[in-house]
Scaffold this motif. Structure first.
Motif, short mmCIF file in Angstrom:
data_model
loop_
_atom_site.label_atom_id
_atom_site.label_comp_id
_atom_site.label_asym_id
_atom_site.label_seq_id
_atom_site.Cartn_x
_atom_site.Cartn_y
_atom_site.Cartn_z
N LEU A 1 4.86 20.94 6.38
CA LEU A 1 3.53 20.46 6.00
C LEU A 1 3.62 19.14 5.24
O LEU A 1 2.93 18.16 5.55
CB LEU A 1 2.86 21.54 5.13
N SER A 2 4.46 19.11 4.25
CA SER A 2 4.55 17.95 3.36
C SER A 2 4.96 16.68 4.13
O SER A 2 4.36 15.62 3.97
CB SER A 2 5.57 18.27 2.27
N ASN A 3 5.97 16.79 4.97
CA ASN A 3 6.40 15.64 5.78
C ASN A 3 5.25 15.12 6.63
O ASN A 3 5.06 13.90 6.78
CB ASN A 3 7.55 16.03 6.71
N ARG A 4 4.49 16.04 7.23
CA ARG A 4 3.38 15.62 8.09
C ARG A 4 2.26 14.96 7.27
O ARG A 4 1.63 14.00 7.73
CB ARG A 4 2.88 16.83 8.90
N MET A 5 2.02 15.43 6.05
CA MET A 5 1.03 14.78 5.21
C MET A 5 1.50 13.38 4.81
O MET A 5 0.71 12.44 4.75
CB MET A 5 0.73 15.62 3.97
N ALA A 6 2.79 13.24 4.55
CA ALA A 6 3.33 11.91 4.21
C ALA A 6 3.15 10.95 5.39
O ALA A 6 2.76 9.79 5.21
CB ALA A 6 4.80 12.03 3.81
N HIS A 7 3.41 11.45 6.60
CA HIS A 7 3.25 10.58 7.77
C HIS A 7 1.78 10.29 8.06
O HIS A 7 1.42 9.19 8.48
CB HIS A 7 3.92 11.22 9.00
N LEU A 8 0.93 11.29 7.88
CA LEU A 8 -0.50 11.10 8.11
C LEU A 8 -1.07 10.03 7.18
O LEU A 8 -1.84 9.16 7.60
CB LEU A 8 -1.24 12.43 7.87
N THR A 9 -0.65 10.08 5.92
CA THR A 9 -1.22 9.16 4.92
C THR A 9 -0.45 7.85 4.83
O THR A 9 -0.91 6.92 4.16
CB THR A 9 -1.21 9.83 3.53
N PRO B 1 5.15 9.74 -9.36
CA PRO B 1 5.53 9.74 -7.93
C PRO B 1 4.27 9.60 -7.06
O PRO B 1 3.25 10.25 -7.32
CB PRO B 1 6.19 11.11 -7.75
N ASN B 2 4.39 8.78 -6.03
CA ASN B 2 3.20 8.44 -5.24
C ASN B 2 2.53 9.64 -4.59
O ASN B 2 1.32 9.60 -4.33
CB ASN B 2 3.56 7.38 -4.19
N VAL B 3 3.26 10.70 -4.34
CA VAL B 3 2.64 11.87 -3.71
C VAL B 3 1.46 12.39 -4.55
O VAL B 3 0.46 12.85 -4.00
CB VAL B 3 3.67 12.99 -3.46
N PHE B 4 1.56 12.28 -5.87
CA PHE B 4 0.46 12.75 -6.71
C PHE B 4 -0.78 11.87 -6.52
O PHE B 4 -1.90 12.36 -6.44
CB PHE B 4 0.88 12.75 -8.19
N LEU B 5 -0.56 10.56 -6.44
CA LEU B 5 -1.69 9.64 -6.31
C LEU B 5 -2.30 9.72 -4.91
O LEU B 5 -3.53 9.68 -4.76
CB LEU B 5 -1.21 8.21 -6.60
N VAL B 6 -1.47 9.84 -3.91
CA VAL B 6 -1.98 9.85 -2.53
C VAL B 6 -2.78 11.12 -2.25
O VAL B 6 -3.88 11.07 -1.69
CB VAL B 6 -0.81 9.69 -1.53
N LEU B 7 -2.24 12.26 -2.66
CA LEU B 7 -2.94 13.51 -2.36
C LEU B 7 -4.16 13.73 -3.27
O LEU B 7 -5.03 14.54 -2.94
CB LEU B 7 -1.98 14.70 -2.46
N ALA B 8 -4.23 13.00 -4.39
CA ALA B 8 -5.39 13.16 -5.28
C ALA B 8 -6.70 12.74 -4.61
O ALA B 8 -7.78 13.06 -5.10
CB ALA B 8 -5.17 12.37 -6.57
N ALA C 1 0.83 -1.20 0.00
CA ALA C 1 0.00 0.00 0.00
C ALA C 1 0.87 1.25 0.00
O ALA C 1 1.86 1.32 0.72
CB ALA C 1 -0.92 0.00 1.21
N ILE C 2 0.49 2.24 -0.80
CA ILE C 2 1.24 3.49 -0.82
C ILE C 2 0.57 4.55 0.06
O ILE C 2 1.11 5.62 0.24
CB ILE C 2 1.42 4.03 -2.25
N SER C 3 -0.63 4.24 0.59
CA SER C 3 -1.36 5.20 1.43
C SER C 3 -2.29 4.46 2.36
O SER C 3 -2.77 3.38 2.06
CB SER C 3 -2.19 6.15 0.55
N TYR D 1 9.36 9.25 2.68
CA TYR D 1 8.98 9.63 1.32
C TYR D 1 9.84 10.80 0.80
O TYR D 1 10.43 10.74 -0.27
CB TYR D 1 7.49 9.99 1.21
N CYS D 2 9.90 11.85 1.60
CA CYS D 2 10.57 13.07 1.11
C CYS D 2 12.07 12.90 1.03
O CYS D 2 12.72 13.43 0.13
CB CYS D 2 10.19 14.26 1.98
N VAL D 3 12.66 12.16 1.97
CA VAL D 3 14.11 11.94 1.91
C VAL D 3 14.45 11.14 0.65
O VAL D 3 15.41 11.46 -0.06
CB VAL D 3 14.61 11.22 3.17
#
Lengths: 195, 195, 195, 195, 195, 195
Positions: free
Chosen positions: F167-175, F35-42, F4-6, F85-87
């Motif tokens: 913000l971005s790091n926290r969204m990655a951890h939240l999701t 990149p998964n960030v696009f799919l997860v935040l969509a 799972a990516i999210s 994710y971000c690293v």
């Protein structure tokens, strides 16, 4: 001691792009004054637009959290970050939305002493975890929220508000943003009967 | 959520030793209400007497610190300790003594953003060092205070107030002491003209 | 390196108010020397009187805690605060009251390695919570103490001793108080048979 | 409460490899008892040999640090790590080597209050930096040591002793190693004249 | 920016004692280059010998941990200590031993996000506890490891590897050790199919 | 372990609003994968739009920071937040933009050991201050940046990127966002000649 509201240049009204000036005038109309965050961030119009689009997507959307609860998240996490602007400005909005003159200080100083119902206590504990140690967020946190009646979409909202104000608090500190004097006095009169 | 002001029994007025009842009545006369700290600590009369004797020895004595400055020390260090009672009660007293409706939140949320004169900034930094890492207090700290015009006796006063409220904050947390509703509303009207 | 026991003036015996001189002479009579805390705090007679009144109200009162247990609380929390005076002076008193030459270092270095009975371990964990994160004290902590046989009055005593020495440790650091040489050697001979 | 000196099996003397038994007998001969670290680590002979080879390479070698200074590094960093075994055992050795009955507690509780000469204060601050935030060690730290007369080889010794006891403290905590009762009483009689 | 691999002198090959030169040549033969840790520590031959004897006693011994698992412990704890040399060098070895091109970053950045099986997650949590708060290690930690199938001897191995790299990380920081360029590129090609 | 990516639903391509699908297809075209960030935040289209508008306003704008320097800020602050994710994703972009196969690990593990030129070291120290203790940002920080040739507009950029990735790091951890496998392998070949 200074009257400056920002370390950076603050654009005069006539310098503003039309859409930003329109938004600022609308806020002034509604509130009677322009919260400094609008003037300070207007120094960077593209960032201003993205910031308020993000803000509105989280704070104005429908969903399982009341508007007062969203402000509680802002006040609790901003206090944890020692952000004067957000604690004072959103503390004022929280007092008004919650119709409770004591709620902002209770939430800002110590969530454990705020005498909140279990649902709001759980909400704020999750928000503070996202704000201060998001790398430790785990499946059990979502279970705890579900046990208090929060859906997973509510969990996203709680976490995303905490995440957005992680950004917002840092921008306030970067710019040296100072709260408008008006915020300090708003919503002070309606203290409900408590200890 | 509860109306209890303490985890421990709170004595009724007729149960109080005479000297403690007299002090409480005098406070009520002067303030129009009895701050909960008097009722909560009255559960232990000997500790009550020592507590207020110590309090008065620091807060009522003459010296180089103004009464408003002493309250600033209380608010700043109590906020660092997340003590709702002391932030709210002494925040009210601070607003009144400083004649400044915004000072308590500025000092409580972030001393660095409080826009204080250098003397008061130095005073609060020393107080916070005593509150949170007193083992690191050193000769250079006293030099810094002297550079701002504080005598060594003033330094004792600053440090001793921080030390006394280290005790006081912990007693508030131990007893679950809750601030009177009256404190939240006091001194809110007199915001001087600031950004 | 200096022989000074305080950063502040230490009054000569003939300068002392009568009641303070009497107390100091009584201590000297009993102990064979004057612990430096008496001399250092005598610089401020009103604070001296309140300090020792508070101390005696907690440390000399009857109650569910033994005198050795009260000293354990002092040593554990003072070590957490890196207070040389209190660790050394109360470490000596603890060794004597507990009749255990190893107890003070065991408690000061690491409560978890001190091989204490569960009751004393629970007592010290609560004391350390009051000393270092009192804002998190909650109902469950009192439950844990009750499970070890402590009454709520005992819980007040534990927490209040931790709170009082939060003050005391900070005063020692503020004044640069140094322990008397005598304390280091006291109670070293009576080590009971342990690993 | 237990008399166990380790969470792991402790080999009986006849189970030991010859070289390890010989080392243990030699220590017993010299000290009059066997420090528990020898018995506890003998559970793993290869690690035992490497551990003591490393120990001797740092603690018995010639160089710019006195033997007492090396023990000061051990006590200060082990206290920072809350390691009862190392604070007690090396505190005893330090008192003896420094001929100072008060030095171990002064160094263990608060280096800033230990009234040390500037050279030893600088030595311990570097050791504590290596022990607790080695990732921040930088060229300026070596400059500070040179300013106190330490060569770069001395700096290696200071840092390497702190590094070795980072290992040693963790092994003591892993194994639940308990100090021998004898250590607590050693070197208590020779307090030099200090405040 | 510099090409130096150490703050201290690095011996030329002909200056090395025979045993140390032999070990270095053997490593070069096997790896195709000499990892800088060998050259940097060769400045102190006795410490070099003890260091690698200890290393081999933990990393080359038989036991319940796979070689890849041992490297995971090194990478996780070294990342917690911000040690560039150990994260990069052992990250390379870990990728090769685990045949997993993504494992080193997953373990280094956030063990909770590394998507590890419960056994390895428990192993790393214990290792991190030994690395960062070993004074809190307690019987319950060993229970948790047993629940994942680890024997007490495995627990020693996990803790001892964490303890040894507490030393190793500090030596790398003390000496300013820099990783060989070769390590960065090793084992990057074999990413298994994951999210 | 999961693919799972999210933690939240990931919309299928045909479910996406047109503008978001178009952006995702454009990224796929350019990068060869999404990149998964696009799919997860969509999952939240309004937040998606604001997020990428903010991202582009900071990362794609002209200004005094090179594109590689902006990625260095992302990697350093995201590592401080333990955001896998971000690293991993921005580490890949950083290696490519800086044409340096070793830069991402150097920056992620320990900025002090990264052997950076003083300008970039100062840039990252300010970014880390905004990321981790923004309440302490002060005028002296801007002076330090000016001394390295940064304008105040550059300072805004550095701080705002750190704030946005808070913000971005926290969204990655939240999701529970997981990095694409492709990122791990990108840019590994071009290590320049360094120790």
């Amino acid at each position: 001691m200074t009257d400056a509201i920002s370390r950076f240049p603050v654009p005069r009204q006539e310098e503003l792009p039309d859409d930003i000036r329109a938004r600022i005038l609308a806020v002034q109309e509604k509130s009677g004054f322009v919260p400094n965050v609008f003037l300070v961030l207007a120094h960077r119009p593209d960032e201003f637009r993205a910031f308020f689009a993000y803000h509105d997507a989280l704070m104005e959307k429908p969903g399982g959290l009341s508007k007062a609860e969203r402000e509680m998240i802002v006040v609790a996490t901003s206090a944890g970050n020692h952000c004067l602007y957000c604690v004072v400005a959103h503390g004022a909005i929280l007092r008004i939305r919650a119709k409770d003159a004591t709620i902002s200080e209770r939430v800002a100083v110590n969530v454990r002493e705020a005498d909140l119902p279990p649902r709001q206590r759980a909400m704020l504990e999750f928000a503070l975890k996202v704000a201060h140690e998001s790398h430790a967020v785990c499946a059990a946190d979502f279970e705890d929220l579900r046990a208090q009646g929060f859906s997973d979409e509510d969990a996203w909202d709680i976490g995303a508000i905490a995440a957005f104000f992680a950004l917002s608090n840092r921008m306030a500190h970067l710019t040296g943003m100072r709260p408008n004097r008006e915020f300090y006095a708003m919503g002070r009169e309606a203290a409900p009967a408590r200890g």
